[in-house]
Design an enzyme around this catalytic site. Sequence first.
Site, short mmCIF file in Angstrom:
data_model
loop_
_atom_site.label_atom_id
_atom_site.label_comp_id
_atom_site.label_asym_id
_atom_site.label_seq_id
_atom_site.Cartn_x
_atom_site.Cartn_y
_atom_site.Cartn_z
N ASP A 196 -25.17 30.34 -10.46
CA ASP A 196 -24.48 29.66 -9.36
C ASP A 196 -22.97 29.53 -9.56
O ASP A 196 -22.23 29.33 -8.62
CB ASP A 196 -25.07 28.26 -9.15
N HIS A 197 -22.51 29.62 -10.81
CA HIS A 197 -21.09 29.37 -11.06
C HIS A 197 -20.22 30.58 -10.73
O HIS A 197 -19.23 30.49 -10.03
CB HIS A 197 -20.87 28.95 -12.51
N ASP A 249 -25.07 21.81 -18.45
CA ASP A 249 -24.06 21.50 -17.45
C ASP A 249 -23.96 19.99 -17.37
O ASP A 249 -24.99 19.30 -17.35
CB ASP A 249 -24.46 22.08 -16.08
N ARG A 271 -14.63 16.53 -9.52
CA ARG A 271 -13.54 16.60 -10.50
C ARG A 271 -12.26 17.07 -9.83
O ARG A 271 -12.30 18.01 -9.03
CB ARG A 271 -13.89 17.57 -11.63
N SER A 303 -16.60 18.77 -18.70
CA SER A 303 -17.75 19.68 -18.68
C SER A 303 -18.46 19.76 -20.03
O SER A 303 -17.98 19.28 -21.06
CB SER A 303 -17.29 21.06 -18.26
N ARG A 351 -19.12 22.68 -21.38
CA ARG A 351 -18.91 24.05 -21.89
C ARG A 351 -18.66 24.05 -23.39
O ARG A 351 -17.69 23.47 -23.87
CB ARG A 351 -17.80 24.75 -21.10
#
Length: 645
Positions: free
Chosen positions: A67-68, A122, A382, A538, A540
């Site tokens: 989806d990103h 996520d 964000r 995030s 990540r």
Amino acid sequence: MISMSGTVTEKIINEHVVEGEIAPGEEVALKIDQTLTQDATGTMAYLQFEAIGILRVKTELSVSYVDHNTLQTDFKNPDDHRYLQSVAKRYGLYFSRPGNGICHQLHLERFARPGKTLIGSDSHTPTAGGIGSFAIGAGGLDVAVSMAGMPYRIKYPKIVGVKLTGELPDWVSAKDVILEVLRRIDVKGGVGKVLECFGPGIKTLSVPERATITNMGTETGATTSIFPSDEVTKAFLEAQERGDHWVPLEADADAEYDEVIELNLSELEPLAALPHSPGKVKPVREIAGMDVQQVAIGSCTNSSLRDLKIAANILKGHTVADNLHLTINPGSRQVVEHLIESGEMQYLVASGARILENTCGPCIGMGAAPPSHAVSIRTFNRNFEGRSGTKDAQMFLVSPEVAAATAIKGVLTDPRDLGDYPKIEMPRQFIINDNMFIRTLPPEESAKMEIQRGPNIKPLPGFPSLPDTLEGEVLIKVEDNITTDHIMPAGAKILPLRSNIPEISRYVFEAIDPEFPARALEKGGGYIIGGENYGQGSSREHAALAPKYLGVKAVIVKSFARIHLANLINFGIVPLTFKDSSDYESLEMGDKLEVAIGKLRDDVKLRNLTKGNEIELTHSLSQLDAEILKTGGKLPWVKAKIGKE
Ligand code: MIC
Ligand code: SF4
């Protein structure tokens, strides 16, 4: 039925705890029922899962979403998708094909279950808290380890009861509830805590509205946010043809919260978070009237059917003001199919809105960057500087009501000025069409599947165990609230490099100090010095992995955000904090430092060889964390552990 007494959080934790002491601040290991990944963190998570060497996921359910990044500007991105699809087939996961929707919206619709634990690579995984799932965002390696059947460790949180009373007035919606919470406790007020909603007001909120609140609870730094599972939850699950997934789950009348935040829904008004922090919240009426160049509706916070129906009915019969663009990213195909069936899609299309894919899109800087110096009004969660892809853009976070009103007026608008609030009708039954999910294969078949890799998918870098003394220079000194977007930016240019650590590491701290990567390599590594809430945002893990690749040995700050702290440990970077935060002032770029970390049991001393002084540092590492760090990170540690089993 889950029967133990206490709050919803306690009940779920008690049911899932496999190790550790149940007391705030103590580490507990939880059995994980479900996992989710998305493509931008997923490739790395599955490379790590492959390296662990397990034949099939050991969870009840694991889903890999795309989806990103779906831009597919060259082979890199579709190669990643192909890799993810082949991994899902090989290891027994569900795969959600690109275009199906945003992971959190889809998981809420189709998979999340009350009373279950979920970890996702996520940070907005707590969206599933809207249905009563104990859902936590984590780094990809932690998700990989959970897929391998090992428990996930958290610090036993403080439980904050968010007591909701009253009912939302017209033109005010769930986004305003969480913005009000953020206004009160800001972007680190939730660290070490779970936000658990209760009180008579909750029954007035549907599951997707609850999910908007738990989604953006992440911005407070909370471990997760959660609602009970009640009749509203039951109705939602039944409408998704998942009535059998419902279990009742409510806090007992005598449940005790560590703190209580009282919030009367009836007293709320439309709010906005101002640039560049989700915690900088003001009433829209105080800032209304400013010129706007972009409005963006979507993201995992506000892309549900309810949100797009409201937007469609506000836009009905109007044209998007000619001084701005309106983009819309629906959360899922189910949302789109309903909008088409009800005819409301026509209101959006006719207004001139740009209907984009069912993906994260502009929220993560994947296209639709605003023009220079623009004001961008977004329903996202964000608004960190530069995240939109335009460094000098000013991003404001609002509800779909404020966004749609602004889109037709051309200036930031308090939607209450529009008059009558549109009445929307929600379907009793959702359209169920799971044809964009590829189901898990039975073990005999999956074992035969081949993993498909493209040339941009590079092998995982390996790191040696840590010495007893770390030596090196201060490579960079940064302020408070540095986000992972600062450390390891995303966006259309950099996201395709998520499976290529040597390449992506060239962009570490790009917006703050583009010379950082070259300097770090030239100096043979060193230290990062930071302020409060370092690494917010995030999940990540690239924000730890890429600095590690450049030789960063320790990060010394006033305080850390939860997921980033875990990611640093996972990749063998020592996370240290100042005992006295005023010592931050004395350190300068280029200072040569020596830190004797020993076994990392106690506080440690930093010797500043340039200035000739000593500073006391501390840490929050458990014995296990220390062991993992000294081994050089979690992957070698897990491999050694699984090898012994
Ligand atoms: C985000 O909203 O910042 C992201 C992009 O969804 C990240 C994950 C990532 O960087 O891939 C998150 O929130 O964890
Ligand atoms: Fe995607 Fe934005 Fe949600 Fe992150 S916050 S998962 S980028 S929609």
